[in-house]
Enzyme design. Structure first.
Site: not given
Length: 187
Positions: A9-11
């Site tokens: 997940t990017s954030t």
């Protein structure tokens, strides 16, 4: 021969539940799932992906929910796939239905990766163009300021009188003390 899964997940606000559900549905055991949460795909250093790559042996398989979870640009994804192959393992993307188990899968992987990067680059280009257009029309993004010119004048007069504490001024104009202190820097 082990099937491993990689989740990213990017954030930290993003949720990996969708990826985890698809991987569980593919029959991959949780102990073989490696997850980098809150880590950009454009970063070279992804600790859990590195640990997964270190663990690979001949005949293993690496599975991702979607191709873009492995990386953000064509070169990066293809380099990672090459690293996986150099260890004698294969790669499979569940969403795109691509596997490097054969030559056709590898060709499709290269094409899909190129299209994914094109899509991302086009999105970035459109976003920049939209922001520039908005700026040219005098609009700026972000949250509107809590303190306008009229309120700033009132704060200035109340503070200049010396009759009120800053906490009292903030309460009188109905803003937080932090907002008041930021506004007073403008005075």
């Amino acid at each position: 021969m082990t099937t491993f899964a990689y989740i990213r997940t990017s954030t930290t606000e993003q949720n990996s539940a969708l990826q985890r559900g698809a991987i569980a549905a593919a029959g991959i055991v949780e102990k073989y799932v490696y997850a980098d949460e809150g880590v950009s795909g454009s970063l070279a250093n992804r600790p859990r992906l590195d640990a997964l790559l270190d663990r690979l042996d001949d005949g293993d398989e690496v599975v991702v929910w979607k191709l873009d979870r492995l990386g953000r640009n064509t070169r990066n994804v293809l380099d990672l796939i090459e690293t996986i192959k150099s260890k004698g393992a294969t790669f499979r993307s569940l969403t795109e239905g691509i596997s490097t188990g054969g030559p056709m899968g590898e060709a499709m992987l290269t094409i899909m990766t190129a299209f994914s990067q094109l899509e991302r680059d086009t999105l970035i280009e459109r976003t920049r163009a939209g922001l520039e257009s908005a700026r040219a029309q005098g609009r700026v993004g972000g949250r509107p300021p809590k303190v306008d010119g009229k309120m700033l004048d009132r704060i200035r007069k109340l503070a200049a009188s010396g009759d009120y504490t800053r906490a009292e001024i903030a309460e009188m104009v109905q803003i937080s003390r932090a907002t008041l202190y930021r506004a007073m820097r403008l005075i």
